[in-house]
Design a protein around this motif. Sequence first.
Motif, short mmCIF file in Angstrom:
data_model
loop_
_atom_site.label_atom_id
_atom_site.label_comp_id
_atom_site.label_asym_id
_atom_site.label_seq_id
_atom_site.Cartn_x
_atom_site.Cartn_y
_atom_site.Cartn_z
N ILE A 150 1.21 -1.33 0.17
CA ILE A 150 0.05 0.11 -0.26
C ILE A 150 1.13 1.21 0.08
O ILE A 150 2.24 1.83 1.12
N LEU A 151 0.90 2.25 -0.80
CA LEU A 151 1.60 3.16 -1.05
C LEU A 151 1.61 3.74 0.34
O LEU A 151 1.99 4.35 0.51
N ALA A 152 0.16 4.40 0.39
CA ALA A 152 0.04 5.14 1.04
C ALA A 152 -1.38 4.84 2.59
O ALA A 152 -2.51 4.60 1.89
N ASN A 155 -3.48 6.18 4.56
CA ASN A 155 -4.24 7.45 4.69
C ASN A 155 -4.96 7.55 4.01
O ASN A 155 -5.30 8.11 3.40
N GLY A 156 -4.83 6.67 2.39
CA GLY A 156 -5.78 7.23 1.43
C GLY A 156 -6.91 6.06 1.09
O GLY A 156 -7.32 5.04 1.71
N PRO A 157 -7.39 6.02 0.27
CA PRO A 157 -8.38 5.58 -0.16
C PRO A 157 -7.99 4.14 -0.62
O PRO A 157 -9.30 2.65 -0.13
N ASP A 158 -7.20 3.71 -0.57
CA ASP A 158 -6.55 2.16 -0.62
C ASP A 158 -6.88 1.24 0.27
O ASP A 158 -7.61 0.04 0.61
N LEU A 159 -7.00 1.81 2.03
CA LEU A 159 -7.45 1.09 2.88
C LEU A 159 -9.01 1.23 2.75
O LEU A 159 -9.61 1.07 3.98
N ASP A 160 -9.47 1.53 1.87
CA ASP A 160 -11.40 1.39 1.78
C ASP A 160 -11.77 0.19 1.37
O ASP A 160 -13.19 -0.51 1.58
N GLY A 161 -10.63 -1.03 0.64
CA GLY A 161 -11.02 -2.76 0.18
C GLY A 161 -10.89 -3.18 1.23
O GLY A 161 -10.43 -2.58 2.34
N GLU A 162 -10.59 -4.18 0.87
CA GLU A 162 -10.39 -5.63 1.70
C GLU A 162 -8.54 -5.08 1.58
O GLU A 162 -8.11 -6.65 1.56
N TRP A 163 -8.15 -4.34 2.51
CA TRP A 163 -6.48 -4.19 1.89
C TRP A 163 -5.70 -4.96 3.08
O TRP A 163 -4.27 -5.39 2.31
N TRP A 164 -6.30 -5.31 4.39
CA TRP A 164 -5.88 -5.99 5.20
C TRP A 164 -5.76 -8.36 4.64
O TRP A 164 -4.05 -8.78 5.24
N ALA A 165 -6.40 -8.17 3.96
CA ALA A 165 -5.85 -9.34 3.38
C ALA A 165 -5.23 -9.65 2.28
O ALA A 165 -4.78 -10.54 1.59
N ASP A 181 -4.01 12.55 -0.68
CA ASP A 181 -3.99 12.04 0.66
C ASP A 181 -2.30 11.65 1.09
O ASP A 181 -2.33 11.70 2.65
N GLU A 182 -1.91 11.60 0.10
CA GLU A 182 -0.21 11.87 0.69
C GLU A 182 0.51 12.24 0.98
O GLU A 182 0.33 13.45 1.13
N GLY A 183 1.42 11.94 2.37
CA GLY A 183 2.06 12.92 2.44
C GLY A 183 1.75 13.58 3.90
O GLY A 183 2.20 14.92 4.51
N VAL A 184 0.02 13.97 3.45
CA VAL A 184 -0.27 15.13 4.44
C VAL A 184 -0.88 15.04 5.74
O VAL A 184 -1.86 14.36 5.80
#
Length: 350
Positions: free
Chosen positions: A39-41, A43-53, A329-332
Amino acid sequence: MLLPCPALPAPTLAALTSLGHWLRARGYGPGRVSRALGILAWNGPDLDGEWWARDNHAEGDLGALVDLFVRGQPLPARKAEALLPKEAWGAGILVERRGDVLAEGIILPLGADLVWTDRGDRSFHKGGLFLPDSTSFELRRLIPPQRVRRHLDLGAGGGAITVAAARRAEETVALDINPRGGEAVQRTMALSNLSGAVAYSGEAHEARALGRFDRLSFVLPLLVPWHGMASAGPEHTISASSDLLVQVLEMLPSLMSPGGLVLLYTQDWAGGPPLPMVLDLVMEGRAWRGAYWWDQQGTWGKRPVRTGCLALRLDGGRGFVEQKNEVPDEGVEDWWPHMAAMLGESGATN
Ligand SMILES: C[S@@+](CC[C@H](N)C(=O)[O-])C[C@H]1O[C@@H](n2cnc3c(N)ncnc32)[C@H](O)[C@@H]1O
């Protein structure tokens, strides 16, 4: 009914705090854990999906910790015993099953904090605890750095916002309708080496019994399905009506101290007239300024509805501004200066 959550035993809290120190010393932080999952950031929308898997690209000890505390993978008991410090076994978060060790939830590193909550497999079911997403991160970033006396975090879930607020308040009160929230908040606070938060279970409107507050935060369950989530989502994420927003707005005059700051992640519709008009109706003559920094657009029924961060400053003049949030989202990490400017403040206010 408003009930104080039973305090976890002191040895359990001490074990959680030691485990938190130990994890951080091994590099278990937002940068390395998010990179392990590709995951690049964090804190971004990347974490709105099933990122833990996602696949785990980390090797060695960090790889094993990400498997255990993020992905929910079992570790063979002998490997877990060799890897983890002895305090981990007293922290009340590990279970042993058929020669394997599992963590009952997720330890999500956010900034300097370690947030304990349910993994996706449990979070998205009835009684599950909310898994922080970009809505939680937005509100975390909006909390002004200046310390205040009392902060109320409504709908605290596992404490992703409580813990950030507790770094900037003498006393932090967490309240959630989910009775499992209090234990999770205490775990989050202890893992993050913090104390000073009191947790209650109850309905948001019962916060009236808890005195006055200088700051209030609440990521509300939303009317608008978030990032393609089915509209019949879990009740902590999707709301059937705007009643909760109305309840929260209605109690502000009796809940907030002079000059208090309210930070909500919410839709811009409280079920009737436009939001500024509703606010005028509920504030009982107290002056207020508002800023709505919206980022998503959707529909509820046929009605267009936006979601975003709403900041309200009580007793400091009048006015309401709206702006689309286009900050990357990134870096802010600190959004308060921007929101303060929208409220017509210098950023040095609390
Ligand atoms: C979107 S989640 C946010 C959780 C947490 N603040 C975070 O950002 O990770 C909304 C939370 O509000 C809680 N909630 C929903 N309705 C509530 C109510 N009427 N009173 C108190 N809490 C409520 C849910 O249980 C859930 O934990």
